[in-house]
Design an enzyme around this catalytic site. Structure first.
Site, PDB file in Angstrom:
ATOM      1  CG  HIS A  63      30.778  37.867  -7.351  1.00 18.22           C
ATOM      2  ND1 HIS A  63      29.532  38.031  -6.793  1.00 18.22           N
ATOM      3  CD2 HIS A  63      31.126  39.103  -7.818  1.00 18.22           C
ATOM      4  CE1 HIS A  63      29.155  39.291  -6.900  1.00 18.22           C
ATOM      5  NE2 HIS A  63      30.104  39.950  -7.526  1.00 18.22           N
TER       6      HIS A  63
ATOM      7  CB  SER B 162      30.448  34.185  -4.190  1.00 21.03           C
ATOM      8  OG  SER B 162      29.371  33.337  -4.510  1.00 21.03           O
ATOM      9  CB  SER B 163      25.472  36.672  -2.106  1.00 17.67           C
ATOM     10  OG  SER B 163      24.911  36.428  -3.377  1.00 17.67           O
TER      11      SER B 163
ATOM     12  CB  CYS C 215      24.967  28.061 -12.554  1.00 22.26           C
ATOM     13  SG  CYS C 215      25.266  29.815 -12.819  1.00 22.26           S
TER      14      CYS C 215
ATOM     15  CB  THR D 179      19.153  34.992 -10.647  1.00 27.10           C
ATOM     16  OG1 THR D 179      20.469  35.505 -10.843  1.00 27.10           O
ATOM     17  CG2 THR D 179      18.210  35.603 -11.670  1.00 27.10           C
TER      18      THR D 179
ATOM     19  CB  CYS E  77      22.634  34.894 -16.506  1.00 23.15           C
ATOM     20  SG  CYS E  77      21.710  33.368 -16.226  1.00 23.15           S
TER      21      CYS E  77
ATOM     22  CB  SER F  66      31.006  32.544  -9.409  1.00 17.84           C
ATOM     23  OG  SER F  66      29.820  33.245  -9.675  1.00 17.84           O
TER      24      SER F  66
ATOM     25  CD  GLU G  39      20.796  38.815 -10.743  1.00 11.08           C
ATOM     26  OE1 GLU G  39      19.594  38.503 -10.692  1.00 11.08           O
ATOM     27  OE2 GLU G  39      21.722  38.027 -10.471  1.00 11.08           O
TER      28      GLU G  39
END
Length: 465
Positions: A140, A362-363, A110, A294, A201, A426, A231
């Site tokens: 991540h 990474s979720s 992103c 986010t 971000c 990511s 975050e």
């Protein structure tokens, strides 16, 4: 973080066309915010404004050409000439012998993630003789973080006892990652006299603005997120009173308590790691505002917002809803767009199997794998091409619920196959390219790679947040 699905949206400027500016980022600790920190942390809004006055604070990318060259060399930015770049020019489709590959419409880096990586590279290039630290993984992705370490950028990680910043001295350079940093960390580094590079971000910072508003207007922040995520830890540090809910089930529990009351001790025990210090559910849930991590699913955050609004309407009536519920637009489309694209892809009857590329921690990537598994489609989640052994046709991959699994003969050379592929927010394009190169090599031992072809830079948005 914000995702721009096709990365070609009209009105966006290429980096070469954009004015030269620099970015901002922060990163938290991988455990719940301690009560002591919450009590002593300075006012977040005032602190953030004061950072600009230090002369040691950078919060926009400079778009340094030398850094771009290094990013291209390391493969940590958008692909401009490789396989992924070429697929973008031909409808996200590629044919290589018996293998047909379909790339999801929304995938990979992103904008906020690419921006953070860019700023880290620019920090190293701007300060070649200084010690440079990141207060957590910049993003991540294991390969990106490895590249930073190779450039003598030290990543400070929590080994279970909190982070040790004692080695950082005045004059050093400290990078705050894309996830953000806590109020206390920002304050400490401001006082320490370091050069601060904030790659937070802008969409994360937008969430902080909403939490700031909650605090000023004396609303409790209901944060949709995971209490141990970097975050969310940073976001919570900007709130005076907060509760973190990870899903619809926990949100419903909170709504039921607001409406009907309940067992106070059970409530405090259930959310023991997800509450601000001294939280009282009997008084602090009378006025609530919604915020979000986010990387959580956009649709779920919206649903939680509707649940809270309905709860307050029921309890206090339409005339007083604005006194008890505050909703500000902070939702980033990144996670949702990637998931929507994958739902579309797994519904394609031509797809034989899926490959999901992204960091194992990474979720947002785990949710992509989950979608394919729920569809019943064979899906293989890898964090890098190193998980694929070409000689033995073996892959070490992760399942959505966390299990690592080794599968042999996962591909069938000689039999035509259509593969769908996507990647987490990511994940740089080169990681996808390297995975596909190995797939092609399994089908054709003589495969020598895809010849580069310059396709131009990816269009990205102006920074208006």
């Amino acid at each position: 973080m914000q995702v721009f699905a096709n990365r070609q949206a009209s009105g966006f400027k290429t980096r070469a066309e954009r004015p030269s500016r620099i970015s901002r980022v922060l990163v938290p600790v991988v455990h719940a915010v301690a009560a002591e920190t919450k009590q002593t942390a300075p006012d977040g809004r005032t602190l953030r404004r004061s950072l600009n006055q230090t002369g040691r604070y950078v919060r926009q990318p400079t778009n340094d050409p030398a850094s771009q060259v290094k990013m291209d060399e390391h493969g940590v930015g958008y692909s401009t000439s490789g396989l992924v770049a070429q697929m973008r020019t031909q409808g996200n489709l590629w044919k290589e012998g018996d293998v047909t590959v379909k790339l999801a419409k929304a995938y990979g880096y992103c904008w906020g993630v690419e921006r953070a990586v860019r700023m880290a590279y620019e920090a190293r290039m701007a300060h070649p003789d200084k010690k440079v630290f990141v207060t957590n993984e910049i993003i991540h992705n294991p390969e990106v973080n490895t590249r930073l370490k190779e450039m003598n950028i030290e990543i400070v990680e929590d080994e279970g006892k909190g982070k040790d910043y004692s080695m950082i001295q005045g004059g050093d350079v400290v990078i705050f990652p894309a996830f953000g940093a806590t109020v206390q960390e920002l304050s400490d580094f401001k006082e320490k006299g370091v050069q601060m590079v904030d790659t937070t971000c802008p969409w994360v910072a937008k969430v902080w603005n909403s939490v700031d508003t909650h605090t000023r207007k004396q609303y409790t922040s209901v944060i949709h997120g995971k209490y141990s995520h970097e975050e969310t830890i940073a976001t919570a540090s900007f709130a005076s009173n907060y509760i973190i809910v990870k899903d619809l089930k926990e949100a419903q529990y909170v709504c039921d308590y607001i409406l009907h009351g309940g067992n106070r001790e059970e409530f405090l025990s259930k959310f023991s790691k997800a509450l601000s210090a001294g939280f009282d559910p009997d008084t602090m849930l009378q006025r609530v505002g919604l915020a979000n991590q986010t990387t959580m699913l956009k649709g779920e955050t919206e649903q939680i917002g509707k649940m809270l609004e309905k709860t307050m309407l029921t309890k206090y009536g339409p005339a007083k809803i604005n006194e008890h519920f505050l909703l500000m637009e902070t939702i980033c489309d990144a996670t949702q767009e990637r998931q929507d694209a994958l739902y579309e892809m797994v519904a394609d009857p031509e797809i034989d199997l899926m490959i999901v590329v992204g960091g194992f921690n990474s979720s947002n990537t785990s949710h992509l794998q989950e979608i394919a598994e729920h569809k019943g489609l064979a899906s293989f989640w890898v964090d890098s091409a190193a998980r694929i052994d070409v000689d033995t046709n073996t892959i070490l991959h992760k399942l959505a619920h966390g299990e690592l699994k080794e599968t042999t003969s996962w591909l069938q050379p000689g039999k035509p196959v259509t593969i769908g592929i996507t990647s987490g927010a990511s994940t740089p394009d080169r990681a996808v390219e390297e995975v596909l190169h190995k797939v092609f090599k399994i089908y054709n031992p003589n495969f020598a790679g895809v010849a580069p072809k310059e396709c131009g830079r990816v269009a990205t948005p102006d920074e208006e947040h």
